[in-house]
Motif scaffolding. Structure first.
Motif, PDB file in Angstrom:
ATOM      1  N   UNK A 103       0.818  -1.208   0.000  1.00  0.00           N
ATOM      2  CA  UNK A 103       0.000   0.000   0.000  1.00  0.00           C
ATOM      3  C   UNK A 103       0.852   1.259   0.000  1.00  0.00           C
ATOM      4  N   UNK A 104       0.188   2.388  -0.217  1.00  0.00           N
ATOM      5  CA  UNK A 104       0.894   3.658  -0.407  1.00  0.00           C
ATOM      6  C   UNK A 104       1.707   4.098   0.806  1.00  0.00           C
ATOM      7  N   UNK A 105       1.112   4.044   1.975  1.00  0.00           N
ATOM      8  CA  UNK A 105       1.816   4.542   3.161  1.00  0.00           C
ATOM      9  C   UNK A 105       3.032   3.668   3.466  1.00  0.00           C
ATOM     10  N   UNK A 106       2.853   2.354   3.426  1.00  0.00           N
ATOM     11  CA  UNK A 106       3.966   1.446   3.681  1.00  0.00           C
ATOM     12  C   UNK A 106       5.060   1.600   2.647  1.00  0.00           C
ATOM     13  N   UNK A 107       4.650   1.795   1.399  1.00  0.00           N
ATOM     14  CA  UNK A 107       5.648   1.946   0.344  1.00  0.00           C
ATOM     15  C   UNK A 107       6.441   3.239   0.525  1.00  0.00           C
ATOM     16  N   UNK A 108       5.766   4.294   0.953  1.00  0.00           N
ATOM     17  CA  UNK A 108       6.479   5.553   1.223  1.00  0.00           C
ATOM     18  C   UNK A 108       7.483   5.352   2.362  1.00  0.00           C
ATOM     19  N   UNK A 109       7.119   4.575   3.354  1.00  0.00           N
ATOM     20  CA  UNK A 109       8.056   4.259   4.441  1.00  0.00           C
ATOM     21  C   UNK A 109       9.280   3.549   3.885  1.00  0.00           C
ATOM     22  N   UNK A 110       9.047   2.567   3.033  1.00  0.00           N
ATOM     23  CA  UNK A 110      10.152   1.815   2.429  1.00  0.00           C
ATOM     24  C   UNK A 110      11.042   2.750   1.621  1.00  0.00           C
ATOM     25  N   UNK A 137       6.105   3.703  13.444  1.00  0.00           N
ATOM     26  CA  UNK A 137       6.103   5.110  13.846  1.00  0.00           C
ATOM     27  C   UNK A 137       6.070   6.045  12.639  1.00  0.00           C
ATOM     28  N   UNK A 138       6.853   5.728  11.627  1.00  0.00           N
ATOM     29  CA  UNK A 138       6.885   6.555  10.430  1.00  0.00           C
ATOM     30  C   UNK A 138       5.530   6.525   9.717  1.00  0.00           C
ATOM     31  N   UNK A 139       4.898   5.367   9.663  1.00  0.00           N
ATOM     32  CA  UNK A 139       3.588   5.252   9.016  1.00  0.00           C
ATOM     33  C   UNK A 139       2.553   6.117   9.724  1.00  0.00           C
ATOM     34  N   UNK A 140       2.577   6.124  11.056  1.00  0.00           N
ATOM     35  CA  UNK A 140       1.631   6.963  11.802  1.00  0.00           C
ATOM     36  C   UNK A 140       1.869   8.437  11.493  1.00  0.00           C
ATOM     37  N   UNK A 141       3.136   8.837  11.437  1.00  0.00           N
ATOM     38  CA  UNK A 141       3.474  10.229  11.139  1.00  0.00           C
ATOM     39  C   UNK A 141       3.065  10.596   9.717  1.00  0.00           C
ATOM     40  N   UNK A 142       3.370   9.732   8.754  1.00  0.00           N
ATOM     41  CA  UNK A 142       3.036  10.026   7.358  1.00  0.00           C
ATOM     42  C   UNK A 142       1.532  10.144   7.153  1.00  0.00           C
ATOM     43  N   UNK A 143       0.771   9.290   7.829  1.00  0.00           N
ATOM     44  CA  UNK A 143      -0.683   9.358   7.696  1.00  0.00           C
ATOM     45  C   UNK A 143      -1.206  10.690   8.228  1.00  0.00           C
ATOM     46  N   UNK A 144      -0.701  11.127   9.391  1.00  0.00           N
ATOM     47  CA  UNK A 144      -1.112  12.416   9.958  1.00  0.00           C
ATOM     48  C   UNK A 144      -0.721  13.560   9.033  1.00  0.00           C
ATOM     49  N   UNK A 145       0.506  13.511   8.515  1.00  0.00           N
ATOM     50  CA  UNK A 145       0.966  14.581   7.625  1.00  0.00           C
ATOM     51  C   UNK A 145       0.129  14.624   6.346  1.00  0.00           C
ATOM     52  N   UNK A 146      -0.259  13.466   5.835  1.00  0.00           N
ATOM     53  CA  UNK A 146      -1.097  13.445   4.634  1.00  0.00           C
ATOM     54  C   UNK A 146      -2.455  14.078   4.930  1.00  0.00           C
ATOM     55  N   UNK A 147      -3.023  13.765   6.093  1.00  0.00           N
ATOM     56  CA  UNK A 147      -4.310  14.351   6.470  1.00  0.00           C
ATOM     57  C   UNK A 147      -4.200  15.860   6.666  1.00  0.00           C
ATOM     58  N   UNK A 148      -3.046  16.326   7.139  1.00  0.00           N
ATOM     59  CA  UNK A 148      -2.823  17.759   7.348  1.00  0.00           C
ATOM     60  C   UNK A 148      -2.443  18.488   6.066  1.00  0.00           C
ATOM     61  N   UNK A 149      -2.160  17.739   5.009  1.00  0.00           N
ATOM     62  CA  UNK A 149      -1.731  18.363   3.763  1.00  0.00           C
ATOM     63  C   UNK A 149      -0.281  18.789   3.780  1.00  0.00           C
TER      64      UNK A 149
END
Length: 179
Positions: A103-110, A137-149
């Protein structure tokens, strides 16, 4: 007695058990908050509540019992486990299949950890726990940042507070206790 009346009666009994004093109007309002859920299932949850719970059930508690939701930590753990599992499932040469599985978030982490081939080559039994925590931890941060734009925005240092009055207040607050 219809389903709604039974729910109101059960809520009244639960209120008595947990020492709550609710008006009949409040009980009806609480039951109305559950009217989109299957009535029989709500009744089952209410009847079983006292067996396992130490607090009075709010409508949100009953909803959560019937359809649990995930939070950011749950999603982070799921994403991390998918990334780790994809290494043995797809190997370093099936990056596209791994990307689709992860998925997108996991792939961005990778990608942020050096890319798929690098990740696969560095994942060992010794590093698995560390990578799992880092991805979670990175996935949680990336998801929040995506929601915040703010996902693609670089992080800069915060600017100092310009107001002398505010700075003085902050200084007074932080200097209490002899610090």
């Amino acid at each position: 007695m219809n389903t709604k009346q039974e729910q109101v009666a059960l809520y009244g009994q639960l209120a008595m058990i947990y020492g709550k004093q609710l008006t009949p109007q409040a009980l009806v309002m609480m039951v109305d908050a559950l009217d989109d859920l299957p009535g029989g299932a709500v009744i089952q949850v209410m009847k079983a509540w006292v067996k396992k719970q130490k607090h009075f059930p709010m409508p949100s508690d009953i909803r959560e019992s019937l359809s649990p939701t995930t939070d950011a930590a749950d999603d982070g753990r799921d994403i991390a486990s998918r990334v780790i599992a994809a290494v043995s499932k797809f190997g370093s040469y099936q990056a596209e299949a791994a990307k689709n599985h992860i998925g997108e978030i996991g792939w961005e982490c990778v990608q942020r950890m050096g890319g798929w081939k690098t990740f696969c080559s560095e994942l060992t039994e010794d590093t698995k726990g560390i990578f799992n925590a880092q991805i979670r931890d990175l996935a949680m941060t990336l998801k929040k940042k995506a929601l915040n734009g703010t996902l693609d925005q670089p992080q800069n240092f915060p600017t100092p507070i310009e107001s002398g009055d505010v700075r003085k207040l902050i200084g007074d607050f932080t200097n209490k206790g002899g610090v």
